[in-house]
Design a protein around this motif. Sequence first.
Motif, PDB file in Angstrom:
ATOM      1  N   LEU A 254       0.827  -1.208   0.000  1.00  0.00           N
ATOM      2  CA  LEU A 254       0.000   0.000   0.000  1.00  0.00           C
ATOM      3  C   LEU A 254       0.859   1.255   0.000  1.00  0.00           C
ATOM      4  CD1 LEU A 254      -2.836  -1.093   2.473  1.00  0.00           C
ATOM      5  CD2 LEU A 254      -2.778  -1.235  -0.015  1.00  0.00           C
ATOM      6  N   THR A 255       2.011   1.210   0.689  1.00  0.00           N
ATOM      7  CA  THR A 255       2.967   2.330   0.681  1.00  0.00           C
ATOM      8  C   THR A 255       4.370   1.757   0.585  1.00  0.00           C
ATOM      9  OG1 THR A 255       3.066   2.376   3.096  1.00  0.00           O
ATOM     10  CG2 THR A 255       1.461   3.837   2.058  1.00  0.00           C
ATOM     11  N   ASP A 256       5.287   2.541   0.056  1.00  0.00           N
ATOM     12  CA  ASP A 256       6.649   2.056  -0.159  1.00  0.00           C
ATOM     13  C   ASP A 256       7.401   1.835   1.141  1.00  0.00           C
ATOM     14  OD1 ASP A 256       6.195   2.152  -2.871  1.00  0.00           O
ATOM     15  OD2 ASP A 256       7.016   4.189  -3.102  1.00  0.00           O
ATOM     16  N   ASP A 257       7.051   2.546   2.197  1.00  0.00           N
ATOM     17  CA  ASP A 257       7.789   2.453   3.451  1.00  0.00           C
ATOM     18  C   ASP A 257       7.053   1.630   4.502  1.00  0.00           C
ATOM     19  OD1 ASP A 257       5.708   4.210   3.759  1.00  0.00           O
ATOM     20  OD2 ASP A 257       6.840   5.680   4.943  1.00  0.00           O
TER      21      ASP A 257
ATOM     22  N   ARG B 186      -2.839   0.314  15.643  1.00  0.00           N
ATOM     23  CA  ARG B 186      -4.086   0.345  14.865  1.00  0.00           C
ATOM     24  C   ARG B 186      -5.127  -0.586  15.516  1.00  0.00           C
ATOM     25  NH1 ARG B 186      -2.754   2.237   9.555  1.00  0.00           N
ATOM     26  NH2 ARG B 186      -1.035   3.712   9.884  1.00  0.00           N
ATOM     27  N   PRO B 187      -6.382  -0.151  15.583  1.00  0.00           N
ATOM     28  CA  PRO B 187      -7.411  -0.978  16.256  1.00  0.00           C
ATOM     29  C   PRO B 187      -7.532  -2.379  15.669  1.00  0.00           C
ATOM     30  CG  PRO B 187      -8.236   1.243  15.860  1.00  0.00           C
ATOM     31  CD  PRO B 187      -6.929   1.150  15.142  1.00  0.00           C
ATOM     32  N   ASN B 188      -7.495  -2.488  14.339  1.00  0.00           N
ATOM     33  CA  ASN B 188      -7.645  -3.812  13.726  1.00  0.00           C
ATOM     34  C   ASN B 188      -6.464  -4.714  14.045  1.00  0.00           C
ATOM     35  OD1 ASN B 188     -10.100  -3.064  12.553  1.00  0.00           O
ATOM     36  ND2 ASN B 188      -9.137  -2.361  10.664  1.00  0.00           N
ATOM     37  N   VAL B 189      -5.252  -4.150  14.048  1.00  0.00           N
ATOM     38  CA  VAL B 189      -4.057  -4.943  14.360  1.00  0.00           C
ATOM     39  C   VAL B 189      -4.070  -5.370  15.825  1.00  0.00           C
ATOM     40  CG1 VAL B 189      -1.538  -4.907  14.450  1.00  0.00           C
ATOM     41  CG2 VAL B 189      -2.736  -3.830  12.532  1.00  0.00           C
ATOM     42  N   ILE B 190      -4.518  -4.467  16.699  1.00  0.00           N
ATOM     43  CA  ILE B 190      -4.616  -4.816  18.125  1.00  0.00           C
ATOM     44  C   ILE B 190      -5.543  -6.015  18.299  1.00  0.00           C
ATOM     45  CG2 ILE B 190      -5.472  -4.019  20.357  1.00  0.00           C
ATOM     46  CD1 ILE B 190      -4.550  -1.209  19.598  1.00  0.00           C
ATOM     47  N   ARG B 191      -6.661  -6.007  17.612  1.00  0.00           N
ATOM     48  CA  ARG B 191      -7.611  -7.116  17.730  1.00  0.00           C
ATOM     49  C   ARG B 191      -7.028  -8.392  17.147  1.00  0.00           C
ATOM     50  NH1 ARG B 191     -13.952  -7.129  15.632  1.00  0.00           N
ATOM     51  NH2 ARG B 191     -14.387  -9.309  16.190  1.00  0.00           N
ATOM     52  N   ILE B 192      -6.362  -8.292  16.009  1.00  0.00           N
ATOM     53  CA  ILE B 192      -5.766  -9.473  15.377  1.00  0.00           C
ATOM     54  C   ILE B 192      -4.728 -10.109  16.292  1.00  0.00           C
ATOM     55  CG2 ILE B 192      -4.237 -10.200  13.496  1.00  0.00           C
ATOM     56  CD1 ILE B 192      -5.754  -8.232  11.685  1.00  0.00           C
TER      57      ILE B 192
ATOM     58  N   SER C 107      -7.985   1.181   8.527  1.00  0.00           N
ATOM     59  CA  SER C 107      -7.499   2.499   8.939  1.00  0.00           C
ATOM     60  C   SER C 107      -6.589   3.115   7.893  1.00  0.00           C
ATOM     61  CB  SER C 107      -6.745   2.381  10.267  1.00  0.00           C
ATOM     62  OG  SER C 107      -5.653   1.467  10.147  1.00  0.00           O
ATOM     63  N   MET C 108      -6.220   2.350   6.856  1.00  0.00           N
ATOM     64  CA  MET C 108      -5.321   2.870   5.825  1.00  0.00           C
ATOM     65  C   MET C 108      -6.083   3.432   4.632  1.00  0.00           C
ATOM     66  SD  MET C 108      -2.129   0.185   5.895  1.00  0.00           S
ATOM     67  CE  MET C 108      -1.129   1.336   4.967  1.00  0.00           C
ATOM     68  N   ASP C 109      -7.053   2.677   4.118  1.00  0.00           N
ATOM     69  CA  ASP C 109      -7.797   3.171   2.956  1.00  0.00           C
ATOM     70  C   ASP C 109      -9.284   3.391   3.266  1.00  0.00           C
ATOM     71  OD1 ASP C 109      -8.709   0.606   3.230  1.00  0.00           O
ATOM     72  OD2 ASP C 109      -7.863  -0.130   1.352  1.00  0.00           O
ATOM     73  N   HIS C 110      -9.669   3.176   4.529  1.00  0.00           N
ATOM     74  CA  HIS C 110     -11.042   3.451   4.988  1.00  0.00           C
ATOM     75  C   HIS C 110     -12.100   2.662   4.198  1.00  0.00           C
ATOM     76  CE1 HIS C 110      -9.260   6.662   7.358  1.00  0.00           C
ATOM     77  NE2 HIS C 110      -8.719   7.158   6.247  1.00  0.00           N
TER      78      HIS C 110
ATOM     79  N   THR D  12       2.004 -13.581  12.566  1.00  0.00           N
ATOM     80  CA  THR D  12       0.574 -13.662  12.280  1.00  0.00           C
ATOM     81  C   THR D  12       0.347 -13.324  10.820  1.00  0.00           C
ATOM     82  OG1 THR D  12      -0.022 -13.020  14.530  1.00  0.00           O
ATOM     83  CG2 THR D  12      -1.722 -12.777  12.849  1.00  0.00           C
ATOM     84  N   VAL D  13      -0.410 -14.178  10.140  1.00  0.00           N
ATOM     85  CA  VAL D  13      -0.766 -13.946   8.742  1.00  0.00           C
ATOM     86  C   VAL D  13      -2.223 -13.482   8.700  1.00  0.00           C
ATOM     87  CG1 VAL D  13      -1.049 -14.999   6.463  1.00  0.00           C
ATOM     88  CG2 VAL D  13       0.834 -15.712   7.955  1.00  0.00           C
ATOM     89  N   SER D  14      -2.488 -12.423   7.952  1.00  0.00           N
ATOM     90  CA  SER D  14      -3.863 -11.926   7.827  1.00  0.00           C
ATOM     91  C   SER D  14      -4.186 -11.649   6.366  1.00  0.00           C
ATOM     92  CB  SER D  14      -4.064 -10.646   8.649  1.00  0.00           C
ATOM     93  OG  SER D  14      -3.406  -9.551   8.051  1.00  0.00           O
ATOM     94  N   VAL D  15      -5.434 -11.920   6.006  1.00  0.00           N
ATOM     95  CA  VAL D  15      -5.957 -11.609   4.673  1.00  0.00           C
ATOM     96  C   VAL D  15      -7.072 -10.588   4.869  1.00  0.00           C
ATOM     97  CG1 VAL D  15      -7.084 -12.497   2.608  1.00  0.00           C
ATOM     98  CG2 VAL D  15      -5.414 -13.902   3.822  1.00  0.00           C
ATOM     99  N   ALA D  16      -6.962  -9.459   4.193  1.00  0.00           N
ATOM    100  CA  ALA D  16      -7.970  -8.398   4.285  1.00  0.00           C
ATOM    101  C   ALA D  16      -8.680  -8.296   2.938  1.00  0.00           C
ATOM    102  CB  ALA D  16      -7.328  -7.062   4.666  1.00  0.00           C
TER     103      ALA D  16
END
Length: 502
Positions: free
Chosen positions: A231-234, A243-249, A262-265, A281-285
């Motif tokens: 999503l971003t180069d860095d 981030r709320p989603n990462v905290i939950r994951i 929280s990145m692209d809404h 942890t592996v996640s698929v969004a």
Amino acid sequence: MSANRTHRSITGSTRRPELMLVLGSSLTVVSIIAIVTFLLIREHANAMQAATRGATNIVQLIDADVLRNVELYDLSLQGLIAAAQRDDLQQVSAQIRHLVLFDRASTARFKGDVLLLDKHGEVIADSSLIQPKPGNFSDRDYFQAHVTHRDTGMFISRPFKSRCDCADSDQWRISFSRRISSPTGEFLGVAAASMRLAYFDELFSSLNIGTDSTLNVLDKDGILLAQKPMLTDDSIGKSFGSRPNVIRILHEGSGSFVSVSSMDHQDRLYTFSRVGNLPLTVSVALSMDELFASWKRTAYVISGATGVLCIGLMWLTLQLCRELRLRRHAEQELAEQAAIDALTGVANRRTLDQALNREWSRAQRSGKPLSVLMIDADHFKSFNDRHGHQGGDDALRVLARVISENIRRPSDLAARYGGEEFSVVLAETDTFGALQIAENIRAAVEQLPPFEGDESPITVSIGLSTSTGQPGESLENLMYAADKALYQAKHRGRNRVVSAQE
């Protein structure tokens, strides 16, 4: 008055099938919409379940591949530590010692440098060189972790770039490391093996997750190790642990949920799993828009077709209701024509007979009186000869109007009996009341202005009879008595009222 009452009776007794038709069609439309809505909701749930299963399969596939490769790295580290602790390696040549130390490291995919470090972080052995270049790695996070904690086990570092001047020095890597300890637990050094993160790029490239979805690998602190697409180069090496989603994951470890990125809404379906006992942890969004694109197209088509069907059904229903209303009105007009005398506008003989039978039965049940008036225009034949049939018809219409105006109750009925003769049915009326009504009719007719060419007004003779509820009475006797009283009124000079009870 009697004509209006007859009209209300006909209208009131007419069924309204169009109302039932509208109600039935409305219920049908509601049922169709409810069924289609239920099916679309069920298909939406099925699409969600299918997407969750697919994402779970992808996550499990990545988990298995990552775990298998990490185990290879761990075997390499354990072999390196076991070989480094052998005393007999000090007497062999450098080539043989290098071969023994790193014989297992050659099988690891996307292998970077495998290093053996002493307790100060200095390089003792390097898998890429028989004579290692001098270097110190005591500042690396994995080295500090093993110095501080003796029971760290295999440690996975944060992403970093190589310090060498080699061609792939700009590629991101992570390091797998293990502590080297003496039999007494004293820290002796670290065995570390690096892996290029291009491994994840190759692994992800074989998986089709759509154009607007992402694959992510995070460490236990929420630091991003790999992502497809970037999503971003860095992003690599950056911490997303707040981030709320990462905290939950990271907190739940494995599972699925829907949330806003929280990145692209965008709304996304997050499916995630921890890789074995590793701090990865592996996640698929999955993009919800992309996930339900096919369902939305189907829903639009089905909803449009259902809407057209329901609108068409209601339109046909309204058209049919219109035809039914026209038919009902026509039937009412025919019924009115069958119930009302066309010339005078009052009830006809057929309606009179029905009313007499109905009121007679009611009077017999209740024991209340029933009176009947027989009204006849005096000298009507000579009147008709003088004024012609048109004048006679006009006179009959005037008589019908006067009679109707002098009966007030809805239950009373005025009817044309035949020719110039009329009849009035007075329910629940005794002789005295009937005499008053009859006298009012006679006086009202007498007060009419004379027709053109006549010196005196038209008059009527009235005979009345009342049923008293005595045994042996019949409707035929009642009508006969009223007709006989009318004959007596004629015989006594006309323009008078005679009661059969006199």
